[in-house]
Design a protein around this motif. Structure first.
Motif, PDB file in Angstrom:
ATOM      1  N   LYS A 143     -13.806 -21.398 -15.396  1.00  0.00           N
ATOM      2  CA  LYS A 143     -14.744 -20.561 -14.726  1.00  0.00           C
ATOM      3  C   LYS A 143     -15.267 -21.117 -13.594  1.00  0.00           C
ATOM      4  O   LYS A 143     -15.533 -22.496 -13.928  1.00  0.00           O
ATOM      5  CB  LYS A 143     -15.819 -19.824 -15.659  1.00  0.00           C
ATOM      6  CG  LYS A 143     -15.416 -18.777 -16.469  1.00  0.00           C
ATOM      7  CD  LYS A 143     -15.300 -17.373 -15.792  1.00  0.00           C
ATOM      8  CE  LYS A 143     -14.599 -16.502 -16.774  1.00  0.00           C
ATOM      9  NZ  LYS A 143     -14.074 -15.141 -16.224  1.00  0.00           N
ATOM     10  N   CYS A 145     -18.341 -20.832 -11.158  1.00  0.00           N
ATOM     11  CA  CYS A 145     -19.749 -20.188 -11.012  1.00  0.00           C
ATOM     12  C   CYS A 145     -20.162 -20.553  -9.471  1.00  0.00           C
ATOM     13  O   CYS A 145     -20.325 -21.773  -8.838  1.00  0.00           O
ATOM     14  CB  CYS A 145     -20.843 -20.422 -11.899  1.00  0.00           C
ATOM     15  SG  CYS A 145     -20.343 -20.225 -13.669  1.00  0.00           S
ATOM     16  N   VAL A 161     -17.105 -16.332 -10.337  1.00  0.00           N
ATOM     17  CA  VAL A 161     -18.102 -15.496 -10.857  1.00  0.00           C
ATOM     18  C   VAL A 161     -19.203 -15.666 -10.083  1.00  0.00           C
ATOM     19  O   VAL A 161     -19.727 -17.069 -10.132  1.00  0.00           O
ATOM     20  CB  VAL A 161     -18.397 -15.832 -12.248  1.00  0.00           C
ATOM     21  CG1 VAL A 161     -19.743 -14.554 -12.761  1.00  0.00           C
ATOM     22  CG2 VAL A 161     -17.373 -15.653 -13.229  1.00  0.00           C
ATOM     23  N   THR A 163     -22.947 -16.001  -9.461  1.00  0.00           N
ATOM     24  CA  THR A 163     -23.813 -16.133 -10.304  1.00  0.00           C
ATOM     25  C   THR A 163     -25.264 -16.652  -9.398  1.00  0.00           C
ATOM     26  O   THR A 163     -26.411 -16.311  -9.951  1.00  0.00           O
ATOM     27  CB  THR A 163     -23.717 -17.258 -11.431  1.00  0.00           C
ATOM     28  OG1 THR A 163     -23.422 -18.545 -10.719  1.00  0.00           O
ATOM     29  CG2 THR A 163     -22.600 -17.032 -12.221  1.00  0.00           C
ATOM     30  N   ASN A 352     -27.128 -16.557 -15.942  1.00  0.00           N
ATOM     31  CA  ASN A 352     -25.868 -15.764 -15.526  1.00  0.00           C
ATOM     32  C   ASN A 352     -24.789 -17.094 -15.948  1.00  0.00           C
ATOM     33  O   ASN A 352     -23.692 -16.710 -16.477  1.00  0.00           O
ATOM     34  CB  ASN A 352     -25.827 -15.351 -14.085  1.00  0.00           C
ATOM     35  CG  ASN A 352     -26.518 -14.231 -13.962  1.00  0.00           C
ATOM     36  OD1 ASN A 352     -27.061 -13.524 -14.800  1.00  0.00           O
ATOM     37  ND2 ASN A 352     -26.869 -14.029 -12.493  1.00  0.00           N
ATOM     38  N   GLU A 356     -21.713 -17.179 -19.002  1.00  0.00           N
ATOM     39  CA  GLU A 356     -20.334 -17.632 -18.871  1.00  0.00           C
ATOM     40  C   GLU A 356     -19.839 -18.622 -19.769  1.00  0.00           C
ATOM     41  O   GLU A 356     -18.690 -18.554 -20.171  1.00  0.00           O
ATOM     42  CB  GLU A 356     -20.152 -17.709 -17.068  1.00  0.00           C
ATOM     43  CG  GLU A 356     -20.264 -16.852 -16.417  1.00  0.00           C
ATOM     44  CD  GLU A 356     -19.204 -15.557 -16.492  1.00  0.00           C
ATOM     45  OE1 GLU A 356     -18.019 -15.728 -17.083  1.00  0.00           O
ATOM     46  OE2 GLU A 356     -19.942 -14.335 -16.149  1.00  0.00           O
ATOM     47  N   HIS A 359     -19.703 -17.098 -23.309  1.00  0.00           N
ATOM     48  CA  HIS A 359     -18.480 -16.387 -23.270  1.00  0.00           C
ATOM     49  C   HIS A 359     -16.974 -17.307 -23.910  1.00  0.00           C
ATOM     50  O   HIS A 359     -16.381 -16.829 -24.426  1.00  0.00           O
ATOM     51  CB  HIS A 359     -17.860 -15.644 -22.289  1.00  0.00           C
ATOM     52  CG  HIS A 359     -18.884 -14.712 -21.606  1.00  0.00           C
ATOM     53  ND1 HIS A 359     -19.608 -13.870 -22.779  1.00  0.00           N
ATOM     54  CD2 HIS A 359     -19.269 -14.042 -20.413  1.00  0.00           C
ATOM     55  CE1 HIS A 359     -20.239 -13.024 -21.838  1.00  0.00           C
ATOM     56  NE2 HIS A 359     -20.225 -13.142 -20.464  1.00  0.00           N
TER      57      HIS A 359
END
Length: 363
Positions: A143, A145, A161, A163, A352, A356, A359
């Motif tokens: 990921k 961010c 993502v 964030t 946020n 992530e 997850h």
């Protein structure tokens, strides 16, 4: 299971260190039994700042490549090989559940070796123009961010993502401290207060400007909180007076933001994120001496949305007084800038980012 193990790596500047600490603090809140290890560059500020925040840190023998040919550049291949070996040993011994990189050269070897071992990696990119380390690591990251739109120019879209950037929790509502702030700094609540920020070390060009313009500010009836930086404090402390408060470092940033009516600041990513949350009119003077000129790009992204003003260093002599006077005289302009910059705030960024990470832990 909450006995997870986290490696966080990032450093060289406060803009990489403080987001990493904020992420670690939020993870610790959610997983009190988790183990944490920071990895930074030897002899850089993270080796002092991270232990002060209560975390262990290991240092790698690594530094960036200079723009001109120097002896340090000739040493870079040896430093890189040494850091990759050291990072591999650290990862193998610590056995992290997830590795989080917030930018800076030290994060490169750590995330490279972790991804080789199949350990999920999360990148946190603070700037509107991605740093070289994060760009090189992007393909292997699970990921990424980010804090700005249009980051698909640098990273795979499916990993991005938005964030925002982590900021200190005490800045979320600075207005409530206003009365305490005036008292703390010894300021007059009836006067306009200008807050000048040049980073923890200070900004030479901003300090020179403020020194030159003290008479100009006095004519306008403006009082100052001037954070000149530790490097310059001895030179500028002589200006400390009833209307000019000079500091090497501001430990009560929430008070400084509360007292401020207008702010002059560099445009590092962490500063920009904080200033969006604070929601005061800002005049950015970006540093031209940073990698890929990312401060100018950060500032321009706000200027295009009518959320801030900017004067580049090369234009200060010709443009500063005019730009500042126009802002100072227009309450409507101040209100517009305040509303627009506040609209860009992402106050839940730290949560946020950790969502992530969660997850990944549970996937």
């Amino acid at each position: 299971m909450d006995n997870y193990r986290f490696i966080l790596s990032g450093g060289g500047t406060g803009g990489h260190i403080y987001p990493a600490i904020a992420i670690a603090d939020e993870l610790k809140l959610r997983y009190p039994d988790a183990a944490f290890l920071f990895v930074g560059a030897k002899d850089r500020m993270e080796m002092e700042k991270v232990p002060r925040a209560g975390y262990k840190i290991k240092g790698l023998w690594i530094s960036g490549i200079q723009r001109k040919l120097t002896l340090k550049n000739l040493m870079f291949p040896f430093k890189l090989i040494s850091s990759l070996i050291s990072a591999g040993k650290i990862v193998a011994k610590f056995k992290p559940s997830v590795v989080i990189g917030t930018g800076g050269f030290a994060s490169g070897p750590v995330l490279k070796m972790a991804s080789r071992k199949g350990i999920p990696c999360v990148l946190q990119e603070q700037n509107s123009y991605a740093g070289i380390t994060n760009k090189l690591l992007a393909k292997k990251a699970a990921k990424i961010c980010v804090a700005y739109d249009d980051m698909g120019r640098f990273f795979p879209e499916d990993k991005i993502v938005k964030t925002g950037n982590p900021v200190r929790a005490d800045l979320i509502d600075p207005i409530k401290h206003a009365n305490e702030a005036y008292e703390f700094f010894g300021l007059n609540p009836e006067k306009i207060t200008l807050l000048v920020l040049g980073g923890s070390l200070g900004a030479r060009r901003i300090n020179e400007l403020i020194e030159k313009e003290l008479g100009f500010f006095s004519k306008l009836g403006i009082q100052l909180i001037w954070q000149c930086g530790s490097v310059y404090y001895e030179e500028y402390k002589k200006y400390h007076s009833a209307d000019v408060k000079v500091y090497d470092f501001l430990y009560k940033m929430n008070f400084a933001y509360s007292a401020a009516d207008v702010i002059i600041s560099r445009a590092g990513a962490s500063s920009v994120s904080e200033l969006c949350i604070v929601g005061k009119p800002v005049l950015f003077i970006p540093s031209p001496n940073v990698a890929e000129d990312h401060q100018t790009k950060n500032a321009k992204s706000l200027v295009l949305k009518q959320a801030a003003l900017m004067v580049e260093e090369k234009d200060l002599a010709d443009k500063f007084e005019e730009v500042f006077s126009n802002l100072n005289e227009s309450e409507e302009h101040k209100k517009l800038l305040s509303e627009n910059i506040k609209a860009l705030a992402l106050p839940d960024a730290t949560k946020n980012i950790v969502d992530e990470i969660e997850h990944l832990l549970k996937s």
